[in-house]
Structure formats: structure tokens, C-alpha cells
Write a protein that holds these residues in place. Sequence first.
Motif, PDB file in Angstrom:
ATOM      1  N   UNK A  74     -15.294  12.174  -2.596  1.00  0.00           N
ATOM      2  CA  UNK A  74     -15.076  12.700  -1.234  1.00  0.00           C
ATOM      3  C   UNK A  74     -14.518  11.647  -0.265  1.00  0.00           C
ATOM      4  N   UNK A  75     -14.768  10.393  -0.534  1.00  0.00           N
ATOM      5  CA  UNK A  75     -14.317   9.331   0.374  1.00  0.00           C
ATOM      6  C   UNK A  75     -12.874   8.912   0.123  1.00  0.00           C
ATOM      7  N   UNK A  76     -12.354   9.216  -1.066  1.00  0.00           N
ATOM      8  CA  UNK A  76     -10.978   8.765  -1.350  1.00  0.00           C
ATOM      9  C   UNK A  76      -9.963   9.922  -1.335  1.00  0.00           C
ATOM     10  N   UNK A  77     -10.470  11.103  -1.029  1.00  0.00           N
ATOM     11  CA  UNK A  77      -9.576  12.264  -0.982  1.00  0.00           C
ATOM     12  C   UNK A  77      -9.478  12.821   0.434  1.00  0.00           C
ATOM     13  N   UNK A  78      -8.255  13.171   0.805  1.00  0.00           N
ATOM     14  CA  UNK A  78      -8.036  13.845   2.082  1.00  0.00           C
ATOM     15  C   UNK A  78      -7.287  15.119   1.719  1.00  0.00           C
ATOM     16  N   UNK A  79      -7.171  16.044   2.643  1.00  0.00           N
ATOM     17  CA  UNK A  79      -6.578  17.331   2.297  1.00  0.00           C
ATOM     18  C   UNK A  79      -5.236  17.200   1.545  1.00  0.00           C
ATOM     19  N   UNK A  80      -4.355  16.358   2.077  1.00  0.00           N
ATOM     20  CA  UNK A  80      -3.020  16.303   1.487  1.00  0.00           C
ATOM     21  C   UNK A  80      -2.720  14.977   0.784  1.00  0.00           C
ATOM     22  N   UNK A  81      -3.692  14.139   0.658  1.00  0.00           N
ATOM     23  CA  UNK A  81      -3.387  12.838   0.043  1.00  0.00           C
ATOM     24  C   UNK A  81      -4.598  12.184  -0.624  1.00  0.00           C
ATOM     25  N   UNK A  82      -4.271  11.151  -1.395  1.00  0.00           N
ATOM     26  CA  UNK A  82      -5.328  10.316  -1.991  1.00  0.00           C
ATOM     27  C   UNK A  82      -5.218   8.961  -1.289  1.00  0.00           C
ATOM     28  N   UNK A  83      -6.326   8.444  -0.804  1.00  0.00           N
ATOM     29  CA  UNK A  83      -6.289   7.153  -0.115  1.00  0.00           C
ATOM     30  C   UNK A  83      -5.976   6.015  -1.092  1.00  0.00           C
ATOM     31  N   UNK A  84      -5.250   5.006  -0.602  1.00  0.00           N
ATOM     32  CA  UNK A  84      -5.066   3.779  -1.392  1.00  0.00           C
ATOM     33  C   UNK A  84      -6.440   3.118  -1.493  1.00  0.00           C
ATOM     34  N   UNK A  93       5.587   1.875  -0.757  1.00  0.00           N
ATOM     35  CA  UNK A  93       6.754   2.324   0.023  1.00  0.00           C
ATOM     36  C   UNK A  93       7.374   3.583  -0.569  1.00  0.00           C
ATOM     37  N   UNK A  94       7.049   3.873  -1.809  1.00  0.00           N
ATOM     38  CA  UNK A  94       7.566   5.107  -2.436  1.00  0.00           C
ATOM     39  C   UNK A  94       6.659   6.300  -2.149  1.00  0.00           C
ATOM     40  N   UNK A  95       5.600   6.059  -1.402  1.00  0.00           N
ATOM     41  CA  UNK A  95       4.709   7.156  -1.020  1.00  0.00           C
ATOM     42  C   UNK A  95       3.745   7.568  -2.120  1.00  0.00           C
ATOM     43  N   UNK A  96       3.515   6.669  -3.040  1.00  0.00           N
ATOM     44  CA  UNK A  96       2.581   6.970  -4.130  1.00  0.00           C
ATOM     45  C   UNK A  96       1.246   6.279  -3.838  1.00  0.00           C
ATOM     46  N   UNK A  97       0.151   7.001  -4.065  1.00  0.00           N
ATOM     47  CA  UNK A  97      -1.170   6.406  -3.814  1.00  0.00           C
ATOM     48  C   UNK A  97      -1.509   5.402  -4.917  1.00  0.00           C
ATOM     49  N   UNK A 100      -4.423  -4.367   5.863  1.00  0.00           N
ATOM     50  CA  UNK A 100      -4.915  -3.002   5.600  1.00  0.00           C
ATOM     51  C   UNK A 100      -4.033  -2.272   4.588  1.00  0.00           C
ATOM     52  N   UNK A 101      -3.706  -2.990   3.554  1.00  0.00           N
ATOM     53  CA  UNK A 101      -2.878  -2.431   2.489  1.00  0.00           C
ATOM     54  C   UNK A 101      -3.601  -1.253   1.846  1.00  0.00           C
ATOM     55  N   UNK A 102      -4.887  -1.461   1.583  1.00  0.00           N
ATOM     56  CA  UNK A 102      -5.709  -0.376   1.030  1.00  0.00           C
ATOM     57  C   UNK A 102      -6.426   0.335   2.173  1.00  0.00           C
ATOM     58  N   UNK A 103      -6.673   1.621   1.961  1.00  0.00           N
ATOM     59  CA  UNK A 103      -7.365   2.387   3.007  1.00  0.00           C
ATOM     60  C   UNK A 103      -8.869   2.446   2.764  1.00  0.00           C
ATOM     61  N   UNK A 104      -9.226   2.423   1.503  1.00  0.00           N
ATOM     62  CA  UNK A 104     -10.656   2.460   1.157  1.00  0.00           C
ATOM     63  C   UNK A 104     -10.990   1.278   0.243  1.00  0.00           C
ATOM     64  N   UNK A 131     -10.835   0.494   5.317  1.00  0.00           N
ATOM     65  CA  UNK A 131     -10.120  -0.766   5.533  1.00  0.00           C
ATOM     66  C   UNK A 131      -9.144  -0.695   6.702  1.00  0.00           C
ATOM     67  N   UNK A 132      -8.792   0.488   7.143  1.00  0.00           N
ATOM     68  CA  UNK A 132      -7.853   0.599   8.269  1.00  0.00           C
ATOM     69  C   UNK A 132      -8.595   0.841   9.590  1.00  0.00           C
ATOM     70  N   UNK A 133      -9.882   0.728   9.531  1.00  0.00           N
ATOM     71  CA  UNK A 133     -10.669   0.929  10.744  1.00  0.00           C
ATOM     72  C   UNK A 133     -11.717  -0.179  10.841  1.00  0.00           C
ATOM     73  N   UNK A 134     -11.243  -1.412  10.894  1.00  0.00           N
ATOM     74  CA  UNK A 134     -12.083  -2.608  11.042  1.00  0.00           C
ATOM     75  C   UNK A 134     -13.167  -2.695   9.969  1.00  0.00           C
TER      76      UNK A 134
END
Lengths: 314, 171
Positions: free
Chosen positions: A141-151, A253-257, A283-287, A306-309
Motif C-alpha cells: 500500500x505504501x509503494x502504490x498510487x492509483x496511477x503509478x508505482x513509487x520509485x 527519465x523514461x518514466x519507468x518506476x 530525492x531520487x527515490x520516493x519511498x 523520501x520526497x517529503x523530508x
Amino acid sequence: MKCEGIISMMPSGIKGMLLHLDNEQYDTLQEIRLRIGKPLILVLKGEEYGLGREGICSVQNSYLVNPEDMDAIIKYMSGFSLYALEDELRQGYITIEGGHRVGIAGKAVVEKQGIKTIKHISALNIRIAHEVINCSKGIMPYILKRDKVYHTLIVSPPKCGKTTLLRDIIRNLSNGYSGFGPYTVGVVDERSEIAGCYQGIPQNDVGMRTDVLDGCPKVEGMRMLLRAMSPDVIAVDEIGKKEDILALQEVLSAGVAVISTVHGKDIEDCRKKPILNELIENAFFERIIVLSNRLGPCTIEEILDARNCLNRLR
Amino acid sequence: MKLLGITIVFISCSMCGFIIDWNENKRLKELEKFIYAFELLKAEIDYRLTPLQEAALYVSHLTTDGIKKVFAAFASALESREYSDLNLMWEQALCTHHGEFHLRPDDVTMLSEFSNACGYLDKNMQKKNIDMLIYKLKEELTASREKYQKHSKLNKYLGVLAGACVSIFLI
């Protein structure tokens, strides 16, 4: 039986002794340590045991490994083809059928300031790969968002189950998880540990939409997958070199998680490594998921945004 | 009755000559096939770094008759991990199917040398080991072929001649 492959690689004497172990002991078997002239040691649930004619015994009463045993094990493990494992041998380990990693110690042969091979192999550490289905349930649940997978970056010390967790995340993403996905996953399995491929076919369950590049160097592998297999997610194990980061940036940069693992005790430990620190700072990775062995392998210590301090999510 | 006996003797002697010639011809073909099989094995190891068991299996798929069986038996012995001695496994594979070949004992000895350095050290060593065997097989093939071309007709006619001599003697 998960250890069938390993038992078949043992000489008849040791094979006979290992066959005395029951299923529960096999399930908890983590390591088999063999040293010439020393007792054979089994590590079960972090505890050391010996191996005798009747099965498990104390280390003092354990079977003493002889040079013939070692010779036979190496031959069986390499399929009588050490030439096929030259590169792995240089790094001090080989990966065998089933994704089990075998660490090797002996006399290093050095040439041109690099290790050419290892001769007089005197010690082996067979690390049993365990597939734990659904161990990533608490993380998904922490690495999934509706339309994407977090890095996502998995930080863990050795033997805390980072590859096991990564494998299960891959499986869940590939098969689809709770209404999310499914995603096409590309795996660069440099050490054949994630999918445990044998003759190109994954022996571990990595999902139905997973393409595995087995034994391929990470950097080349990521680029190849990106160009050829159009993945939604790319998963790699144990990043850390500068080249790895450059390749990861291309993937990003290719938009791949990207889902990856790294050696480290905690986030502070990672910050001490310049390359990893740069990744965290930018903040290269989001989680970032930190694992430990506190309550057994795959214990989740914390999940950070990782993108929120580096805000703690769990 | 006498005539029948003479005819049988004549045909038998003639046949012997033809069989000797046929056997030698078969042997040459088998040597050629072994060279091809080892070329395949070398390519598998050199180009794809295929482990021995897998490589032997590929070779068995791409070859025929006895050679197919030898490599299949070798691959199966490697897979079974019953022995740790590679020489033993290769020799067993050769010996088990020895009856299907027309090779001489010298040829078999040459082939059995393959396992001495098989699987030992690195890729280059494997390549050199197979190259050495192929070289020896080619040398043997060339020498035997020359010999065969010289003696082929002789073998056949010698059989007929011997048959004729015995027949005349019996008459």
C-alpha cells in the motif's frame, strides 16, 4: 522440498546426513557452512548446529569436512564446469540452481591488480534462498498510487531478507495487487538471486508479467530492458556504484518506476556513502523501506517518504 | 552338392573383403561425425559458456546414431552427480555404446583422452583441450582416408581372389 537442489549437490556422505532433516528444519535452514577439516555447520533460525549421521547434532559432534567432499561439492555445484563461472568466482561467490548463493574462500590468484580466480578452495558458505510469498503485503500500500508505482529503495543489512522482499514485490506488481496494476516488470538479475533462473527459466515465482535478464550486468541490463521490453517497472538488486546511478537516471527519465535494494543498516548508514547520499538528497527515490532482522527476516523498521523530508509513513 | 559348397565358399570370401571395406568406410564416417560433434561442443563452450552437461545435451540433439547416444549418456551421468570423476563418466559413456561404432581401440583411446582436461580451469583450457582432440582426430582421419583409398579396391578384390583360389583348389 526447497533444498532438494542443494542436497543433490552434496557428496553421498553429507547427502545421507542432510536427508535426516525434517521439513521444518529445511524451512528454517539459512546457511550451510563447510570448511576443510572443520565441523560442518548448519544455521537454523540464526542458531548454529552440527550435522551427524542421525541429522542435527551439536557443533562439537558434527561431521568433519574433508578435501574430497569439498572437491566433489565444487564439481557438482559448477556442473563440472568451473570455466562457466569464471566471473562469479572472481567475485567470491557462485549462484546455483534455485538462486542459492555460495560464498567461496580460498587462495586468491591475483593478476594485473585484480583477482583472476580462487584456487585451493577451503571454505564454502551456502546461503539458502527462501521464497516467502506475501511478505511484501505490509509494504504494497505504501509503494502504490492509483496511477503509478513509487520509485522505491529497500535498505537492509545482509541476511535481513531484502532480496526476498524485492522478489515478492515484483510478484505482486506483476500479477496485480488489490486492484492496482498489473504491471509489466523488468528484472535485471545480475546474481541470479531474484528469479533463480535455471536455463533461463525463473525457478522462483516472480509473476506472470515479469521479464528476467538473468546474469546480466545491471547497467547494461537496465538499458536493454528499457529499449526492448517496454516495462512499467524495473527491479534491480544491490545498487551502489556510480554507473548504476547513471543507468537508474536514464530509467527514471523514461518514466519507468524503479525498485531497488541497497546494503545498509539504516538511513544514516546510507548517508555515509557519497553515492547513496546523493540519491537521498536529490530525492531520487520516493519511498525508502528500512529492514532489519529484529523479528526475523523482512522485519520492516520504517517506511520513509523520501520526497517529503524523509517523513516516516510507518 | 560340391558346386553348392564351392559357391558358398566363394561368396563368403568375397563378402569378407567387402565387409572389411565397409567397416573401414564406416569408421571414417564415424571419425568425421566425432569431429563435427566436438566442434559443436567447442562452439557451445567458447561462444555461449554453456556448462558441460548442457553442452553435451545440445551436441546429442544435433548428432545422430551412436554419437548422439554417447553424448546423451555423458550428459545424463553429469546430471545424476553419481560420480565426481569426469574420466569415469566419459569412459562409461563411450564403453556403453562402443558396440555401435566401427572404431579401432586406438580411436577409442584417443577419444577417452578428452575427459583428462575436461572441465579443468578456464574457457581457454577447454578450447585447447577440444582443439587438441579435433587435431588428433583429423590427423587420424586423413591418414586413414589415404590408406582406405589405397586399400579399398585391394580389400574387395582380395576377398574375391581368395574366394576364387579356394574354389579352384576345391575343384
